[in-house]
Design a protein around this motif. Structure first.
Motif, PDB file in Angstrom:
ATOM      1  N   LEU A 119      -2.107  15.028  -4.538  1.00 44.81           N
ATOM      2  CA  LEU A 119      -2.382  13.919  -5.455  1.00 44.81           C
ATOM      3  C   LEU A 119      -3.317  14.336  -6.598  1.00 44.81           C
ATOM      4  CD1 LEU A 119      -1.638  10.876  -5.692  1.00 44.81           C
ATOM      5  CD2 LEU A 119      -3.883  10.392  -4.728  1.00 44.81           C
ATOM      6  N   ILE A 161      -0.934   8.424   2.368  1.00 44.48           N
ATOM      7  CA  ILE A 161       0.493   8.278   2.655  1.00 44.48           C
ATOM      8  C   ILE A 161       1.047   7.437   1.507  1.00 44.48           C
ATOM      9  CG2 ILE A 161       2.268   7.563   4.277  1.00 44.48           C
ATOM     10  CD1 ILE A 161       0.303   7.881   6.514  1.00 44.48           C
ATOM     11  N   LEU A 162       1.912   8.062   0.736  1.00 41.56           N
ATOM     12  CA  LEU A 162       2.454   7.409  -0.459  1.00 41.56           C
ATOM     13  C   LEU A 162       3.890   6.995  -0.177  1.00 41.56           C
ATOM     14  CD1 LEU A 162       0.943  10.078  -2.841  1.00 41.56           C
ATOM     15  CD2 LEU A 162       0.139   7.719  -2.579  1.00 41.56           C
ATOM     16  N   LYS A 169      -6.824  14.083   6.268  1.00 42.83           N
ATOM     17  CA  LYS A 169      -7.915  14.675   7.053  1.00 42.83           C
ATOM     18  C   LYS A 169      -7.480  15.033   8.474  1.00 42.83           C
ATOM     19  CE  LYS A 169     -11.744  12.629   4.444  1.00 42.83           C
ATOM     20  NZ  LYS A 169     -12.787  11.585   4.395  1.00 42.83           N
ATOM     21  N   MET A 203       0.851  -1.197   0.000  1.00 40.32           N
ATOM     22  CA  MET A 203       0.000   0.000   0.000  1.00 40.32           C
ATOM     23  C   MET A 203       0.885   1.245   0.000  1.00 40.32           C
ATOM     24  SD  MET A 203      -2.970  -1.349   2.579  1.00 40.32           S
ATOM     25  CE  MET A 203      -4.216  -0.073   2.487  1.00 40.32           C
ATOM     26  N   GLY A 204       0.483   2.241  -0.757  1.00 40.30           N
ATOM     27  CA  GLY A 204       1.327   3.430  -0.923  1.00 40.30           C
ATOM     28  C   GLY A 204       2.100   3.369  -2.232  1.00 40.30           C
ATOM     29  N   THR A 226       1.450   3.574   6.128  1.00 40.01           N
ATOM     30  CA  THR A 226       0.711   3.499   4.859  1.00 40.01           C
ATOM     31  C   THR A 226      -0.460   2.523   4.969  1.00 40.01           C
ATOM     32  OG1 THR A 226       2.239   1.809   4.096  1.00 40.01           O
ATOM     33  CG2 THR A 226       2.706   4.043   3.405  1.00 40.01           C
ATOM     34  N   GLN A 227      -0.346   1.544   5.879  1.00 42.06           N
ATOM     35  CA  GLN A 227      -1.387   0.515   6.004  1.00 42.06           C
ATOM     36  C   GLN A 227      -2.502   0.911   6.972  1.00 42.06           C
ATOM     37  OE1 GLN A 227       0.575  -3.167   7.121  1.00 42.06           O
ATOM     38  NE2 GLN A 227       2.383  -2.619   5.929  1.00 42.06           N
ATOM     39  N   TYR A 228      -2.253   1.904   7.800  1.00 41.59           N
ATOM     40  CA  TYR A 228      -3.231   2.260   8.841  1.00 41.59           C
ATOM     41  C   TYR A 228      -3.937   3.587   8.615  1.00 41.59           C
ATOM     42  CZ  TYR A 228      -1.828  -1.581  11.947  1.00 41.59           C
ATOM     43  OH  TYR A 228      -1.599  -2.809  12.499  1.00 41.59           O
ATOM     44  N   CYS A 229      -3.454   4.403   7.696  1.00 42.51           N
ATOM     45  CA  CYS A 229      -4.158   5.655   7.397  1.00 42.51           C
ATOM     46  C   CYS A 229      -5.524   5.277   6.836  1.00 42.51           C
ATOM     47  CB  CYS A 229      -3.363   6.460   6.372  1.00 42.51           C
ATOM     48  SG  CYS A 229      -4.306   7.859   5.722  1.00 42.51           S
ATOM     49  N   PRO A 230      -6.606   5.851   7.359  1.00 45.94           N
ATOM     50  CA  PRO A 230      -7.925   5.474   6.856  1.00 45.94           C
ATOM     51  C   PRO A 230      -8.180   5.907   5.412  1.00 45.94           C
ATOM     52  CG  PRO A 230      -8.095   6.581   8.987  1.00 45.94           C
ATOM     53  CD  PRO A 230      -6.697   6.765   8.513  1.00 45.94           C
ATOM     54  N   GLU A 231      -7.454   6.912   4.957  1.00 47.48           N
ATOM     55  CA  GLU A 231      -7.706   7.460   3.621  1.00 47.48           C
ATOM     56  C   GLU A 231      -6.827   6.769   2.571  1.00 47.48           C
ATOM     57  OE1 GLU A 231     -10.199   9.610   3.178  1.00 47.48           O
ATOM     58  OE2 GLU A 231     -10.545   9.469   5.338  1.00 47.48           O
ATOM     59  N   ALA A 232      -7.428   6.480   1.422  1.00 48.61           N
ATOM     60  CA  ALA A 232      -6.712   5.776   0.365  1.00 48.61           C
ATOM     61  C   ALA A 232      -5.650   6.668  -0.285  1.00 48.61           C
ATOM     62  CB  ALA A 232      -7.706   5.297  -0.687  1.00 48.61           C
ATOM     63  N   ASN A 233      -4.507   6.075  -0.630  1.00 49.71           N
ATOM     64  CA  ASN A 233      -3.444   6.787  -1.366  1.00 49.71           C
ATOM     65  C   ASN A 233      -3.166   8.169  -0.783  1.00 49.71           C
ATOM     66  OD1 ASN A 233      -4.366   5.343  -4.559  1.00 49.71           O
ATOM     67  ND2 ASN A 233      -2.677   4.782  -3.228  1.00 49.71           N
ATOM     68  N   ARG A 274     -11.157   0.578   3.172  1.00 51.49           N
ATOM     69  CA  ARG A 274      -9.927   0.691   2.371  1.00 51.49           C
ATOM     70  C   ARG A 274      -9.212  -0.668   2.293  1.00 51.49           C
ATOM     71  NH1 ARG A 274      -4.257   3.233   4.032  1.00 51.49           N
ATOM     72  NH2 ARG A 274      -3.301   3.113   1.965  1.00 51.49           N
ATOM     73  N   THR A 298     -13.814   3.638   7.635  1.00 51.56           N
ATOM     74  CA  THR A 298     -13.111   4.047   6.424  1.00 51.56           C
ATOM     75  C   THR A 298     -11.880   3.168   6.219  1.00 51.56           C
ATOM     76  OG1 THR A 298     -13.736   6.287   6.979  1.00 51.56           O
ATOM     77  CG2 THR A 298     -12.117   6.037   5.260  1.00 51.56           C
ATOM     78  N   LEU A 299     -11.116   2.997   7.302  1.00 53.56           N
ATOM     79  CA  LEU A 299      -9.919   2.155   7.221  1.00 53.56           C
ATOM     80  C   LEU A 299     -10.303   0.740   6.817  1.00 53.56           C
ATOM     81  CD1 LEU A 299      -6.941   1.447   7.700  1.00 53.56           C
ATOM     82  CD2 LEU A 299      -7.441   1.247  10.141  1.00 53.56           C
ATOM     83  N   ARG A 343      -5.248  15.008   0.567  1.00 54.61           N
ATOM     84  CA  ARG A 343      -6.030  13.852   0.989  1.00 54.61           C
ATOM     85  C   ARG A 343      -6.079  13.711   2.509  1.00 54.61           C
ATOM     86  NH1 ARG A 343      -7.159   9.290  -2.620  1.00 54.61           N
ATOM     87  NH2 ARG A 343      -7.560  10.303  -4.606  1.00 54.61           N
ATOM     88  N   GLU A 386      -5.007   2.823  -5.566  1.00 55.91           N
ATOM     89  CA  GLU A 386      -6.112   2.091  -4.947  1.00 55.91           C
ATOM     90  C   GLU A 386      -7.429   2.375  -5.675  1.00 55.91           C
ATOM     91  OE1 GLU A 386      -5.982   2.385  -0.542  1.00 55.91           O
ATOM     92  OE2 GLU A 386      -3.902   2.996  -0.827  1.00 55.91           O
TER      93      GLU A 386
END
Ligand SMILES: Cc1ncc(C[n+]2csc(CCOP(=O)(O)OP(=O)(O)O)c2C)c(N)n1
Ligand code: SF4
Ligand code: SF4
Ligand code: SF4
Lengths: 287, 94
Positions: free
Chosen positions: B79, B30-31, B47, A38-39, B21-28, A61, A57-58, B45, A43
């Motif tokens: 982004l 943290i890149l 919040k 991820m990253g 990157t795996q725990y941020c609720p928002e997609a893409n 995702r 939300t998480l 992106r 997505e």
């Protein structure tokens, strides 16, 4: 299975949005992406208006990362917070009326099986605890009794989040909410027990504390529903607004609730287990 | 004016654990920059929930993320402007 259905007709690239072009070139298609990547890939979920720091939300995702074939999936949702994000994915979404999701999904899955005999299409219902355990309860139960082959994911925030804090059947006994000011008087419903009694092929209960586990549970549930029978995931996805959880503490709360009462559990039928094993064996043989 | 997450590249790139990157609720949001081996934030992106700060501090134990007023950032990555193009941002993100 093929990714043809998301590729762009030659000549039309210049009319497509940047987001779509990125998805086709750097999205999670063709080979399933890992949570650890991820990253580094585009997505399927875009921006959406769910609250900052919302555990739901998480979870949504991570669910999108767990889908084995997003290009062949249809999502069904309904009124409630989750659809605010589910509608912002590049996956077809059908808005069932509040209470109808599992009836809509039953018809859709059967129709897709007739229409696409040579392709497996995955149908996934994602809705709140109110949507599935209260108002949609009978449609959920009957889809399980009929052994309909799709996945039901309950976003269990233990409250009606979208309408300002009424108790649901999944709220814990004693919980104080804006519209349960004396505390809920009844026990939390045992949807896991009901799923077991109804013969659901794969059942899981979890929280979003372990992202890799979320994706793996979703993958298993969707694959088993494709071939074996109904599957059910019940996920604790706290509402930080109605339960007044400061956003930096949302994952501490999830870890705490997991340790105290929610846990992680899976119940899998012999047939479903054999099917998953056969997929793994086929995968190893390919290597 | 509002707070967004900001990642200290020097600290992050020492391990580049990729947990936030795996725990941020928002997609893409943290890149990841493959060339600089660091995570970074798409500010349009973010919040401002601070979940990533707790992950980096308590789970990763690297203390690389701080909340910063958006107006105090010297340069920002958005982004919606840049698109998802690792080939362009690798080694070049703000
Ligand atoms: C038939 C019907 N009754 C009532 C509503 C109003 N309504 C919209 S969302 C909602 C509650 C959602 O709660 P839940 O399903 O638990 O999802 P959450 O918002 O908590 O994620 C209600 C009652 C509706 N849309 N349709
Ligand atoms: S109201 Fe609650 S469940 Fe709904 S988006 Fe906000 S925090 Fe999440
Ligand atoms: S958790 Fe911290 S160290 Fe790990 S990738 Fe994120 S910012 Fe870098
Ligand atoms: S503050 Fe919240 S939204 Fe912003 S990058 Fe961190 S986890 Fe993501």
């Amino acid at each position: 299975m093929s990714v043809k259905n998301i590729s762009i007709t030659p000549g039309w690239e210049k009319y497509m949005t940047k987001e779509y072009l990125d998805l086709v070139e750097r999205g999670p298609y063709g080979k399933q992406k890992k949570v650890s990547e991820m990253g580094s890939f585009k997505e399927v979920l875009e921006e959406h208006p769910m609250c900052a720091g919302c555990a739901m939300t998480l979870f949504i995702r991570l669910t999108m990362v767990g889908l084995p074939n997003p290009e062949h999936t249809v999502l069904i949702g309904t009124a409630g917070c989750g659809r605010l994000a589910l509608t912002q994915t590049s996956i077809p979404f059908i808005y069932g009326n509040y209470g109808d999701t599992n009836a809509v999904a039953s018809g859709l899955k059967r129709g897709l099986e007739v229409r696409f005999k040579d392709q497996a299409k995955d149908v996934v219902v994602m809705a709140g605890d109110g949507g599935l355990a209260d108002i949609g309860f009978s449609a959920v139960m009957h889809s399980w009794f009929r052994k309909e082959r799709f996945t039901t994911i309950m976003l269990d925030n233990e409250v009606y989040g979208n309408t300002g804090g009424q108790e649901s059947g999944m709220t814990e006994r004693g919980a104080l909410l804006k519209m349960a000011p004396k505390g809920k008087m009844f026990e939390k419903m045992d949807m896991i027990g009901l799923a077991q009694t109804s013969g659901v092929a794969y059942i899981a209960r979890l929280t979003p504390t372990n992202p890799t586990r979320v994706a793996s549970v979703v993958r298993k549930a969707v694959l088993i529903a494709r071939e074996v029978g109904p599957t059910f995931i019940q996920a604790y996805t706290s509402c930080n607004i109605e339960y007044a959880i400061p956003t930096p503490k949302v994952l501490d709360d999830a870890r705490d609730i997991e340790a105290k009462r929610y846990g992680f559990m899976e119940i899998i039928s012999d047939e479903a287990k054999a099917y998953l094993d056969s997929i793994d064996t086929a995968k190893k043989a390919k290597k | 004016m509002y707070l967004v997450a900001h990642i200290d590249q020097a600290i992050c790139s020492e391990t580049a654990c990729r947990l936030c990157t795996q725990y941020c609720p928002e997609a893409n949001t943290i890149l990841y920059d493959n060339a600089a081996k660091t995570a970074f934030v798409a500010v349009d992106r973010c919040k401002g929930c601070e979940i990533c700060v707790g992950i980096c501090d308590d789970l990763a134990k690297h203390h690389a993320i701080k909340m910063i007023m958006i107006t105090d950032l010297k340069s920002t990555f958005e982004l919606s402007k840049e698109g998802f193009r690792p080939d362009k941002w690798d080694g070049n993100h703000p």
